[in-house]
Write an enzyme that holds these catalytic residues in place. Sequence first.
Site, PDB file in Angstrom:
ATOM      1  N   ASP A  89      40.188 -76.425  88.643  1.00  0.00           N
ATOM      2  CA  ASP A  89      39.498 -77.187  89.685  1.00  0.00           C
ATOM      3  C   ASP A  89      39.622 -76.445  91.018  1.00  0.00           C
ATOM      4  O   ASP A  89      38.642 -76.232  91.746  1.00  0.00           O
ATOM      5  CB  ASP A  89      40.174 -78.575  89.772  1.00  0.00           C
ATOM      6  CG  ASP A  89      39.350 -79.571  90.573  1.00  0.00           C
ATOM      7  OD1 ASP A  89      38.237 -79.225  90.990  1.00  0.00           O
ATOM      8  OD2 ASP A  89      39.833 -80.702  90.774  1.00  0.00           O
ATOM      9  N   TYR A  95      45.350 -84.446  85.099  1.00  0.00           N
ATOM     10  CA  TYR A  95      44.361 -85.473  85.418  1.00  0.00           C
ATOM     11  C   TYR A  95      44.311 -86.580  84.372  1.00  0.00           C
ATOM     12  O   TYR A  95      43.687 -87.613  84.576  1.00  0.00           O
ATOM     13  CB  TYR A  95      42.964 -84.859  85.594  1.00  0.00           C
ATOM     14  CG  TYR A  95      42.849 -83.905  86.771  1.00  0.00           C
ATOM     15  CD1 TYR A  95      43.953 -83.626  87.573  1.00  0.00           C
ATOM     16  CD2 TYR A  95      41.657 -83.289  87.073  1.00  0.00           C
ATOM     17  CE1 TYR A  95      43.855 -82.748  88.638  1.00  0.00           C
ATOM     18  CE2 TYR A  95      41.549 -82.412  88.145  1.00  0.00           C
ATOM     19  CZ  TYR A  95      42.666 -82.145  88.916  1.00  0.00           C
ATOM     20  OH  TYR A  95      42.574 -81.285  89.972  1.00  0.00           O
ATOM     21  N   ASP A 149      36.597 -73.748  92.965  1.00  0.00           N
ATOM     22  CA  ASP A 149      36.088 -73.995  94.323  1.00  0.00           C
ATOM     23  C   ASP A 149      36.340 -72.773  95.205  1.00  0.00           C
ATOM     24  O   ASP A 149      35.507 -72.386  96.025  1.00  0.00           O
ATOM     25  CB  ASP A 149      36.778 -75.215  94.955  1.00  0.00           C
ATOM     26  CG  ASP A 149      35.972 -76.496  94.732  1.00  0.00           C
ATOM     27  OD1 ASP A 149      35.262 -76.561  93.720  1.00  0.00           O
ATOM     28  OD2 ASP A 149      36.059 -77.417  95.567  1.00  0.00           O
ATOM     29  N   LYS A 174      51.117 -70.715  84.960  1.00  0.00           N
ATOM     30  CA  LYS A 174      52.302 -70.641  85.829  1.00  0.00           C
ATOM     31  C   LYS A 174      53.518 -70.575  84.907  1.00  0.00           C
ATOM     32  O   LYS A 174      54.413 -71.426  84.928  1.00  0.00           O
ATOM     33  CB  LYS A 174      52.324 -71.883  86.755  1.00  0.00           C
ATOM     34  CG  LYS A 174      53.365 -71.852  87.851  1.00  0.00           C
ATOM     35  CD  LYS A 174      53.094 -70.833  88.921  1.00  0.00           C
ATOM     36  CE  LYS A 174      54.223 -70.806  89.945  1.00  0.00           C
ATOM     37  NZ  LYS A 174      54.193 -69.642  90.833  1.00  0.00           N
ATOM     38  N   ASP A 205      49.199 -68.287  91.311  1.00  0.00           N
ATOM     39  CA  ASP A 205      49.277 -67.923  92.737  1.00  0.00           C
ATOM     40  C   ASP A 205      48.680 -66.531  92.960  1.00  0.00           C
ATOM     41  O   ASP A 205      47.945 -66.289  93.923  1.00  0.00           O
ATOM     42  CB  ASP A 205      50.717 -68.036  93.276  1.00  0.00           C
ATOM     43  CG  ASP A 205      51.777 -67.637  92.260  1.00  0.00           C
ATOM     44  OD1 ASP A 205      51.426 -67.376  91.086  1.00  0.00           O
ATOM     45  OD2 ASP A 205      52.957 -67.566  92.629  1.00  0.00           O
TER      46      ASP A 205
END
Length: 370
Positions: free
Chosen positions: A247, A141, A251, A191, A223
């Site tokens: 992020d 970001y 959620d 990852k 994952d």
Amino acid sequence: MEKRIAVLPGDGVGKEVTRGAVSILEAAGELFGHKFHFSYGAIGGEAIDDHGTPLPEHTLNLCKTSDAVLLGAVGGPKWDRLPGHIRPEKGLLKIRKELGLYANVRPVQYYSSISGVSPLRKDVVEGVDMVVVRELTGGLYFGKPSERTFQKGEAAAVDTLFYQKKEIERVIRYAFELASTRKGKVTSVDKANVLESSRMWRETAEEVAKEYPGVQLEHMLVDNAAMQLIKNPRQFDVLVTENMFGDILSDEASVLTGSLGMLPSASVSEEGPYLYEPIHGSAPDIAGMDAANPIAMILSAAMMLRMSFGLYAEAEAIENAVKQVLDAGSRTRDIALFGSGTVSTSAMIEEIKAALLDNEAIYNIMGAYA
Ligand code: NAD
């Protein structure tokens, strides 16, 4: 105690839920004998309309000179077509960077009274009590370059996932500190099988772990983490991860409780004021309808009392009032079971305030802290 609180309601339901949090804080202040001074600032779409920028300088100065910041939510379809650098969300990214808010702390807690709204079975979500710690000022970001480009005559685009080791270390250390006050387990999500930044993340987590022999560290690929959150969420205590993974996963974690409207958050910095906001957005589909769930915002205000001001009994009084109202069956639309009645945002706020003012409950809590 006297404290200055910067209030940035933002757009859409941000305004509606922020009004609720302020009125609950005023009630808590009166009850416990504190004076909270609220000063308002513009951010997001409203700030673009009024000042031509999503984070005006005076809003930033107000935040920097306050003891804590309460933020509603920003954004909406009205501003979706603006160029990237003046979109409402840029205001959010800028305030995080300017206040040095390096970690977003998102508790995910199970409420037995609304377990029926979770899409997951009760035996899966029962007893979930975890915290997602998301790195907030690095990663994709913020990395440069982040732009449209041309390659071999074709339109292309690039974003950059960049981390300095010290940024990783700081947020991981926060997660370990937090875990040492809880169930003593940190799950570091990365990852590392693909990304170099994740391999550095993993190495750094191993190094920090050596300083916390009482805390167990496990690594999990992102994952797999997405799957484990749904399959067996009770296994988590503190989950720490980089900006974009956090992020998305936080959620996802919100569905464990049943609604985005239930999840509060705190963003912490090394020196400046902390910022408190619900994890949801401006919900344009229900904005202005008095239908939003104010609980995430009210619980964010409770986090503020505990984390910024050390007001533990006051925070617990608000959390208990929320629980009491849910136990009594009050539901905004997002947490109502099909066919059951609902209350408006304003009615939910009033009910929580009334429960907070229930002196017997307050004295019980104060007694527990005496
Ligand atoms: P959203 O969180 O606004 O809404 C997603 C869904 O959840 C919607 O159906 C909405 O009605 C529901 N919802 C959200 N909050 C609720 C509440 N308190 N009570 C009841 N239902 C609630 O996400 P979105 O629709 O993807 O984004 C809408 C706008 O918000 C976009 O402009 C986005 O950029 C912005 N946004 C802002 C923030 C922030 O300010 N921190 C975070 C996420 C999205």
